[in-house]
Design a protein around this motif. Sequence first.
Motif, PDB file in Angstrom:
ATOM      1  N   LEU A 115       0.860  -1.195  -0.082  1.00  0.00           N
ATOM      2  CA  LEU A 115       0.077  -0.101   0.052  1.00  0.00           C
ATOM      3  C   LEU A 115       0.849   1.323  -0.072  1.00  0.00           C
ATOM      4  O   LEU A 115       0.721   2.235  -0.768  1.00  0.00           O
ATOM      5  CB  LEU A 115      -0.913  -0.024   1.273  1.00  0.00           C
ATOM      6  CG  LEU A 115      -2.175  -0.997   1.499  1.00  0.00           C
ATOM      7  CD1 LEU A 115      -2.729  -0.989   2.463  1.00  0.00           C
ATOM      8  CD2 LEU A 115      -2.971  -0.858   0.064  1.00  0.00           C
ATOM      9  N   ALA A 116       1.917   1.166   0.810  1.00  0.00           N
ATOM     10  CA  ALA A 116       2.722   2.329   0.726  1.00  0.00           C
ATOM     11  C   ALA A 116       3.556   2.370  -0.543  1.00  0.00           C
ATOM     12  O   ALA A 116       3.841   3.647  -0.988  1.00  0.00           O
ATOM     13  CB  ALA A 116       3.887   2.242   1.835  1.00  0.00           C
ATOM     14  N   CYS A 117       3.975   1.575  -1.134  1.00  0.00           N
ATOM     15  CA  CYS A 117       4.815   1.521  -2.405  1.00  0.00           C
ATOM     16  C   CYS A 117       3.967   1.993  -3.390  1.00  0.00           C
ATOM     17  O   CYS A 117       4.400   2.778  -4.466  1.00  0.00           O
ATOM     18  CB  CYS A 117       5.361   0.101  -2.778  1.00  0.00           C
ATOM     19  SG  CYS A 117       6.575  -0.522  -1.897  1.00  0.00           S
ATOM     20  N   ALA A 118       2.745   1.446  -3.390  1.00  0.00           N
ATOM     21  CA  ALA A 118       1.938   1.910  -4.388  1.00  0.00           C
ATOM     22  C   ALA A 118       1.107   3.439  -4.141  1.00  0.00           C
ATOM     23  O   ALA A 118       0.293   3.845  -4.934  1.00  0.00           O
ATOM     24  CB  ALA A 118       0.670   1.135  -4.608  1.00  0.00           C
ATOM     25  N   GLY A 119       1.565   4.224  -3.190  1.00  0.00           N
ATOM     26  CA  GLY A 119       1.141   5.488  -2.826  1.00  0.00           C
ATOM     27  C   GLY A 119      -0.262   5.363  -2.227  1.00  0.00           C
ATOM     28  O   GLY A 119      -0.684   6.722  -2.191  1.00  0.00           O
ATOM     29  N   VAL A 120      -0.898   4.593  -1.625  1.00  0.00           N
ATOM     30  CA  VAL A 120      -1.997   4.539  -1.078  1.00  0.00           C
ATOM     31  C   VAL A 120      -1.993   5.228   0.053  1.00  0.00           C
ATOM     32  O   VAL A 120      -2.737   5.996   0.607  1.00  0.00           O
ATOM     33  CB  VAL A 120      -2.776   3.083  -0.944  1.00  0.00           C
ATOM     34  CG1 VAL A 120      -3.856   2.976   0.066  1.00  0.00           C
ATOM     35  CG2 VAL A 120      -3.283   2.464  -2.143  1.00  0.00           C
ATOM     36  N   LEU A 121      -0.828   4.795   1.031  1.00  0.00           N
ATOM     37  CA  LEU A 121      -0.330   5.395   2.302  1.00  0.00           C
ATOM     38  C   LEU A 121       0.907   6.278   1.925  1.00  0.00           C
ATOM     39  O   LEU A 121       1.835   5.796   1.393  1.00  0.00           O
ATOM     40  CB  LEU A 121      -0.183   4.366   3.257  1.00  0.00           C
ATOM     41  CG  LEU A 121      -1.052   3.377   3.529  1.00  0.00           C
ATOM     42  CD1 LEU A 121      -0.655   2.075   4.291  1.00  0.00           C
ATOM     43  CD2 LEU A 121      -2.396   3.790   4.104  1.00  0.00           C
ATOM     44  N   ASP A 122       0.776   7.551   2.435  1.00  0.00           N
ATOM     45  CA  ASP A 122       2.011   8.268   2.346  1.00  0.00           C
ATOM     46  C   ASP A 122       2.827   8.036   3.382  1.00  0.00           C
ATOM     47  O   ASP A 122       2.456   7.102   4.191  1.00  0.00           O
ATOM     48  CB  ASP A 122       1.730   9.897   2.244  1.00  0.00           C
ATOM     49  CG  ASP A 122       1.081  10.151   3.734  1.00  0.00           C
ATOM     50  OD1 ASP A 122       1.163   9.533   4.699  1.00  0.00           O
ATOM     51  OD2 ASP A 122       0.304  11.257   3.750  1.00  0.00           O
ATOM     52  N   SER A 123       3.989   8.602   3.680  1.00  0.00           N
ATOM     53  CA  SER A 123       5.078   8.007   4.713  1.00  0.00           C
ATOM     54  C   SER A 123       4.350   8.150   6.181  1.00  0.00           C
ATOM     55  O   SER A 123       4.678   7.198   6.809  1.00  0.00           O
ATOM     56  CB  SER A 123       6.259   8.896   4.573  1.00  0.00           C
ATOM     57  OG  SER A 123       6.152  10.284   4.909  1.00  0.00           O
ATOM     58  N   ASP A 124       3.568   9.063   6.339  1.00  0.00           N
ATOM     59  CA  ASP A 124       3.100   9.335   7.710  1.00  0.00           C
ATOM     60  C   ASP A 124       2.197   8.265   7.922  1.00  0.00           C
ATOM     61  O   ASP A 124       2.000   7.564   8.976  1.00  0.00           O
ATOM     62  CB  ASP A 124       2.552  10.682   7.864  1.00  0.00           C
ATOM     63  CG  ASP A 124       3.604  11.856   8.099  1.00  0.00           C
ATOM     64  OD1 ASP A 124       4.885  11.379   8.473  1.00  0.00           O
ATOM     65  OD2 ASP A 124       3.514  12.906   7.607  1.00  0.00           O
ATOM     66  N   ALA A 125       1.144   7.809   6.994  1.00  0.00           N
ATOM     67  CA  ALA A 125       0.121   7.205   7.121  1.00  0.00           C
ATOM     68  C   ALA A 125       0.635   5.927   7.041  1.00  0.00           C
ATOM     69  O   ALA A 125       0.189   4.875   7.795  1.00  0.00           O
ATOM     70  CB  ALA A 125      -0.805   7.250   6.079  1.00  0.00           C
ATOM     71  N   ALA A 126       1.659   5.381   6.248  1.00  0.00           N
ATOM     72  CA  ALA A 126       2.225   3.970   6.209  1.00  0.00           C
ATOM     73  C   ALA A 126       2.704   3.460   7.624  1.00  0.00           C
ATOM     74  O   ALA A 126       2.375   2.550   7.918  1.00  0.00           O
ATOM     75  CB  ALA A 126       3.409   3.638   5.388  1.00  0.00           C
ATOM     76  N   ILE A 127       3.798   4.619   8.397  1.00  0.00           N
ATOM     77  CA  ILE A 127       3.997   3.831   9.770  1.00  0.00           C
ATOM     78  C   ILE A 127       3.107   3.877  10.772  1.00  0.00           C
ATOM     79  O   ILE A 127       2.898   3.019  11.587  1.00  0.00           O
ATOM     80  CB  ILE A 127       5.117   4.936  10.155  1.00  0.00           C
ATOM     81  CG1 ILE A 127       5.831   4.389  11.356  1.00  0.00           C
ATOM     82  CG2 ILE A 127       4.944   6.278  10.243  1.00  0.00           C
ATOM     83  CD1 ILE A 127       6.372   2.842  11.254  1.00  0.00           C
ATOM     84  N   ASP A 128       1.760   4.908  10.447  1.00  0.00           N
ATOM     85  CA  ASP A 128       0.901   4.616  11.465  1.00  0.00           C
ATOM     86  C   ASP A 128       0.102   3.449  11.314  1.00  0.00           C
ATOM     87  O   ASP A 128      -0.225   2.570  12.195  1.00  0.00           O
ATOM     88  CB  ASP A 128      -0.126   5.878  11.123  1.00  0.00           C
ATOM     89  CG  ASP A 128      -1.003   6.075  12.205  1.00  0.00           C
ATOM     90  OD1 ASP A 128      -0.958   5.516  13.365  1.00  0.00           O
ATOM     91  OD2 ASP A 128      -1.906   6.914  11.953  1.00  0.00           O
ATOM     92  N   VAL A 129      -0.211   3.097   9.976  1.00  0.00           N
ATOM     93  CA  VAL A 129      -0.954   1.611   9.761  1.00  0.00           C
ATOM     94  C   VAL A 129      -0.104   0.652  10.168  1.00  0.00           C
ATOM     95  O   VAL A 129      -0.644  -0.391  10.959  1.00  0.00           O
ATOM     96  CB  VAL A 129      -1.291   1.603   8.472  1.00  0.00           C
ATOM     97  CG1 VAL A 129      -2.135   0.292   8.150  1.00  0.00           C
ATOM     98  CG2 VAL A 129      -2.490   2.640   7.844  1.00  0.00           C
ATOM     99  N   ILE A 130       1.196   0.432   9.895  1.00  0.00           N
ATOM    100  CA  ILE A 130       2.164  -0.685  10.010  1.00  0.00           C
ATOM    101  C   ILE A 130       2.215  -0.850  11.564  1.00  0.00           C
ATOM    102  O   ILE A 130       2.459  -1.809  11.911  1.00  0.00           O
ATOM    103  CB  ILE A 130       3.340  -0.461   9.156  1.00  0.00           C
ATOM    104  CG1 ILE A 130       2.896  -0.738   7.703  1.00  0.00           C
ATOM    105  CG2 ILE A 130       4.281  -1.491   9.697  1.00  0.00           C
ATOM    106  CD1 ILE A 130       3.810  -0.346   6.600  1.00  0.00           C
ATOM    107  N   ASN A 131       2.580   0.268  12.188  1.00  0.00           N
ATOM    108  CA  ASN A 131       3.127   0.253  13.610  1.00  0.00           C
ATOM    109  C   ASN A 131       1.757  -0.121  14.387  1.00  0.00           C
ATOM    110  O   ASN A 131       2.034  -0.929  15.473  1.00  0.00           O
ATOM    111  CB  ASN A 131       3.468   1.490  14.217  1.00  0.00           C
ATOM    112  CG  ASN A 131       4.799   1.421  15.101  1.00  0.00           C
ATOM    113  OD1 ASN A 131       5.867   1.078  15.090  1.00  0.00           O
ATOM    114  ND2 ASN A 131       4.235   1.563  16.080  1.00  0.00           N
ATOM    115  N   THR A 132       0.638   0.494  14.163  1.00  0.00           N
ATOM    116  CA  THR A 132      -0.570   0.230  14.766  1.00  0.00           C
ATOM    117  C   THR A 132      -0.859  -1.242  14.674  1.00  0.00           C
ATOM    118  O   THR A 132      -1.066  -1.878  15.806  1.00  0.00           O
ATOM    119  CB  THR A 132      -1.535   1.175  14.520  1.00  0.00           C
ATOM    120  OG1 THR A 132      -1.297   2.628  14.481  1.00  0.00           O
ATOM    121  CG2 THR A 132      -3.026   0.708  14.947  1.00  0.00           C
TER     122      THR A 132
END
Length: 355
Positions: A115-132
């Motif tokens: 999702l992060a690679c494809a641009g669905v999640l920007d850098s802030d959103a990606a770590i939020d989703v993945i870490n959560t």
Amino acid sequence: MAIEVKNEYMSKERVLVVAPGRGCYNKDELGYLQTYHQDKVALIKSIDAYREALGQESIQQLDAANQYSFKRHTAGENASALIYACAMADFMDIDTEKYDIVAVTGNSMGWYIALACAGVLDSDAAIDVINTMGSMMQTGLIGGQLIYPEMDQAWRRDNRLTAIIDDAITLVASESDCEIYTSIFLGGYRVLAGNEAGLKRLEEILPNIDERYPMRLYNHGAFHSPMLAHIAENGLNDLPNTLFTSPSVPLIDGEGGIWTPHSTDTDKLRNYTLGSQVTQSYHFTKALQVAVKEFAPDKIIVLGPGNTLGGPVAQSLIDIDWFGWGNKADFLQTQETSPKLLAMGNIEQRSKVLK
């Protein structure tokens, strides 16, 4: 006089990018960020700033540890962020002058990275989703996983082993106090999830293979099973739809579904990601097979760290005779002469991907 029209895409090779899941950062991968990604300062700092606010250990410290620790490095709250950092940094290193990324997919936790690679999640959103999502079993694992092969020595599907696995699941699931489910269809392997009683019964029932299988997966919970229903509920409550945008390149999910830049409903994408993707079987094999059939890549790039996903990718494609691979020998021969699978966790293959 004829005029030559140059199309920049004509000289590029079409590639499918595959993101890895849990279990790919092991002893041999310790120091991966230091070795390959000292230049990714902004990415690493943003991840560590997020984790510091939560009182979590930095990924820089984890990666720079003097020795690898199963307990420390495989804990969900650490492994997820560390693997994301390594894989995303690898993705940033792909030579896009040479390769046209036509689609992205991933295995299990690798779906979040995809999702992060494809641009669905920007850098802030990606770590939020993945870490959560990676931290939700911080206070104690829910169930566990084991892995078992369903292929022969030539990496072809073995229907006898598939029947043994399916019969074992049916038998154990019918017993009181036992829960067992297919967690991931992983190329030539099946990953099974369940409670301790269910996993112990499976270990008793499944025939031993090579003194190795059935193999428990250390520090893995019952991912992709109904046992994680409340984890899915918590994720849906904690992670808003505003984190999700439409992909910039097509995504193939763990059901073989395709999410495209111009037709993605982000509400549905979020509900899948935090809902059924968490509680239902993840069909990585199908994701790979759909991806190559729909997007016809010339090559497949598997992001690091490690190269544990290379085998399951090849096995998934052998199953449909893709690239002319009918068995393991065909795959290895092609890799020697004109590799179609480039794993960035492999030093030699990595060099073919870099800018």
